[in-house]
Every structure is written in structure tokens, then in C-alpha cells.
Write a protein that holds these residues in place. Structure first.
Motif, PDB file in Angstrom:
ATOM      1  N   TYR A 145       0.890  -1.032   0.084  1.00  0.00           N
ATOM      2  CA  TYR A 145      -0.337  -0.054   0.109  1.00  0.00           C
ATOM      3  C   TYR A 145       0.995   0.957  -0.065  1.00  0.00           C
ATOM      4  N   LYS A 185      -5.667  -6.742   7.589  1.00  0.00           N
ATOM      5  CA  LYS A 185      -5.506  -5.006   7.158  1.00  0.00           C
ATOM      6  C   LYS A 185      -5.637  -4.089   8.401  1.00  0.00           C
ATOM      7  N   TYR A 186      -4.489  -3.174   8.523  1.00  0.00           N
ATOM      8  CA  TYR A 186      -4.815  -2.558  10.512  1.00  0.00           C
ATOM      9  C   TYR A 186      -4.367  -1.118   9.367  1.00  0.00           C
ATOM     10  N   TRP A 187      -5.513  -0.164   9.806  1.00  0.00           N
ATOM     11  CA  TRP A 187      -5.085   1.387   9.429  1.00  0.00           C
ATOM     12  C   TRP A 187      -4.225   2.020  10.711  1.00  0.00           C
ATOM     13  N   LEU A 234      -9.168   3.108   0.718  1.00  0.00           N
ATOM     14  CA  LEU A 234      -9.801   2.447   1.869  1.00  0.00           C
ATOM     15  C   LEU A 234     -10.988   2.173   1.188  1.00  0.00           C
ATOM     16  N   THR A 237     -10.285  -0.298  -1.564  1.00  0.00           N
ATOM     17  CA  THR A 237     -10.085  -1.613  -1.158  1.00  0.00           C
ATOM     18  C   THR A 237     -10.040  -2.129  -0.233  1.00  0.00           C
ATOM     19  N   HIS A 238     -11.016  -1.661   0.283  1.00  0.00           N
ATOM     20  CA  HIS A 238     -11.860  -2.200   1.833  1.00  0.00           C
ATOM     21  C   HIS A 238     -13.170  -3.792   0.703  1.00  0.00           C
ATOM     22  N   PRO A 243     -10.953  -7.668   5.124  1.00  0.00           N
ATOM     23  CA  PRO A 243     -10.923  -6.126   5.321  1.00  0.00           C
ATOM     24  C   PRO A 243     -10.119  -5.020   5.560  1.00  0.00           C
ATOM     25  N   TRP A 244     -10.299  -3.746   5.740  1.00  0.00           N
ATOM     26  CA  TRP A 244      -9.973  -2.866   6.351  1.00  0.00           C
ATOM     27  C   TRP A 244     -10.331  -2.750   7.997  1.00  0.00           C
ATOM     28  N   TRP A 245      -8.624  -2.900   8.855  1.00  0.00           N
ATOM     29  CA  TRP A 245      -9.450  -2.036  10.123  1.00  0.00           C
ATOM     30  C   TRP A 245      -9.211  -1.213  10.544  1.00  0.00           C
TER      31      TRP A 245
END
Length: 303
Positions: A145, A185-187, A234, A237-238, A243-245
Motif C-alpha cells: 500500500y 489489514k490494519y490502519w 480505504l 481496497t476495502h 477488509p480494512w480495520w
């Protein structure tokens, strides 16, 4: 391990006690590092009680060891991506995850800027080589990313390359998941004010100044550009398969506990039974004589 205090050698009990305390001190040392930063001008204490933080962290790290055993036992392949702005706390949570795990099972990948050769390769190629085999966990401290974030904002790639990335990455990740890889995947999300505070702390602290690169300074100026890039990333690409967390990371201690707890919930695991380990009696030979170490080879005992 249980110790029969009535029959145990007092010297051995004291040695075990020191070893356990030394193990706990690893986290205390990292905690003192946080406290030192918080004590600098402008710093702020976490709202989380320190005693509760250490207790809960040790409990979660115990669960991470159980997860590690399960990953090895079932030959699972786990990939965890950590993304976020500079100083968002990705490195701090990665340290706590890996602190008590086997580095041969759980390893961190933090790739530098691509070489001239890598720039001519398929974009995902240099990341693919670091994907796990069975029984391994790989933590990416920044990942593919980069293209949607720093490369886009800083002009290191064209908009056409960004669009190709957005077309490719969902299929790339679906392919990973179809192959059996567990992908998380963590933001890490912080506020404008919190990033400014943490950057000022790094400027003030001589032990942290190395973390502040010219790229970090420039990213501070381009806060809004990064925000737009993050929101676009986000949104595009979610996907259900990966999924993004989002981790609220203004409070570093809560962010670590919340992220580790959530990670543990994403991978069902059970206790792996291990056969008891018994130390054999050491073989002793009458003709063995330990050779003394020459004094000139010894490290001076200054402490």
C-alpha cells in the motif's frame, strides 16, 4: 512450571525468580521509553492505568504464544499489514506482538525504497518473496500500500500506475486468500494535532531523532494530501475477502491492546498440547578439566 518450595534448592528458586523478572523487564523498559517521551514538554499521559496496561498486555502476549503454537501446529500462513501515517504507532504494536514470539515463526518485513532493478519488476514481486510458508506469521511494517500512500503523494509514481494498482490489488489479495493465506489489514489513525505532538517529541528527544527523516518532515506539510490518498485507498481496497480495520491510535497503549486483542479474535485457535520436557542428567567425565579463559579476552566488568 511449578516449584515445590519445600524441597527446591533456594539458589535455584532465586535464579528462576530473577529470570522471570528479567523477562518482564523487557516490557518495562519499553514502557519507560514511552514514559520518557510523555514527560517531555508537551507530552501527555495515557488515560489507561499502567498496572492494568501491563497486566492486560502480558495476558494478550500469552495468547499470542498460544496462537503461534496453533499456527505452527496447523501449518497456517498468516499475513498482517500495518499501515498509517508516520508516528501513528505501527512500530510500537509490532514490538509488542513479536516481543515473546519465536522470530523463526513470526517475522517482521520492513522493506526499504525499491532498487532500480525492483522498479522494473511487477509491482507486487518484491513483496511476494516475503510471504509466509506453512506455520509462519509475517508482519508487514508498511506494505504494497506504499503505492497508494507515500508513492502517490510524493510523486514517486504516475497516476496511471496508481490506477493500475487499484485495479490489481483487490485481485492480488483475493488470490492470496484463495491460496489459504489469512490476510489482515490494519490502519492506525491519529489526529493532526497528535502527529504534530509526536513529531515535536522526536525533535526534542536525541534518542528518537533518527526516526524523523526528511520524508517524514515533508509528509507533515502534506497532511491533507495524505488524508485524501488514505480515504481513496480505504474506499477502493476495502473488500470482503480482506477488509480494512481502523485502529484509533491517539492513545498508544489502548491502541496496542485493542489491535492485539482484535488480531487474536480473527484467527480461531486452540491450545496445542506439548509433551512434558525433562532435562537429562548432564554427562560428566572424570578427565574433563575446564580451561580458564585468558584474562585479556574478558570483557571488562564495569557494572
Amino acid at each position: 512450571m511449578t516449584i515445590d518450595h519445600a524441597s527446591a534448592d533456594p539458589t535455584m528458586v532465586e535464579m528462576i525468580r530473577r529470570e522471570i523478572l528479567d523477562s518482564y523487564d523487557e516490557e518495562m523498559e519499553l514502557g519507560f521509553e514511552d514514559d520518557r517521551l510523555d514527560s517531555l514538554e508537551g507530552g501527555s499521559e495515557s488515560g489507561l492505568d499502567r498496572r492494568r496496561y501491563f497486566r492486560d498486555l502480558l495476558h494478550l502476549q500469552h495468547e499470542l504464544v498460544r496462537l503461534q503454537d496453533w499456527v505452527q501446529h496447523k501449518k497456517l500462513r498468516v499475513v498482517v499489514l500495518f499501515e498509517g501515517r508516520d508516528s501513528a504507532g505501527k512500530g510500537g504494536v509490532i514490538k509488542r506482538i513479536t516481543q515473546r514470539l519465536n522470530p523463526r515463526v513470526c517475522r517482521v518485513v520492513a522493506l526499504p525504497a525499491p532498487s532500480e532493478r525492483e522498479r522494473t519488476q511487477w509491482y507486487f514481486q518484491r513483496y511476494v518473496t516475503h510471504l509466509p510458508a506453512g506455520g509462519e506469521i509475517v508482519l508487514f511494517d508498511r506494505s504494497w500500500y506504499n503505492r497508494a500512500g507515500v508513492e502517490r503523494v510524493m510523486g514517486f509514481c504516475s497516476e496511471a500506475e496508481v490506477e493500475e494498482f487499484f485495479r490489481s490489488v483487490p485481485e492480488f489479495e483475493r488470490m492470496l486468500v484463495r491460496s489459504g493465506i489469512i490476510l489482515l489489514k490494519y490502519w492506525f489513525s491519529i489526529t493532526d494535532e497528535e502527529q504534530a505532538l509526536r513529531f515535536h517529541m522526536r525533535i526534542t528527544d536525541p534518542l528518537k531523532q533518527w526516526k524523523l527523516s526528511p520524508m517524514d518532515v515533508e509528509s507533515r506539510r502534506r497532511w491533507e494530501d495524505y488524508t485524501r490518498a488514505k480515504e481513496d485507498m480505504l474506499a477502493r481496497t476495502h473488500i470482503p475477502e480482506a477488509p480494512w480495520w481502523v485502529v484509533e491510535a491517539v492513545d498508544k497503549k489502548r491502541a496496542r491492546l485493542n489491535c492485539i486483542s482484535h488480531l487474536l479474535e480473527q484467527i480461531p485457535y486452540e491450545t496445542v498440547e506439548h509433551p512434558p520436557v525433562h532435562l537429562p542428567e548432564r554427562v560428566r567425565h572424570a578427565d574433563y578439566l575446564r580451561t580458564p579463559t585468558p584474562p585479556e579476552m574478558l570483557v571488562p566488568s564495569r557494572y
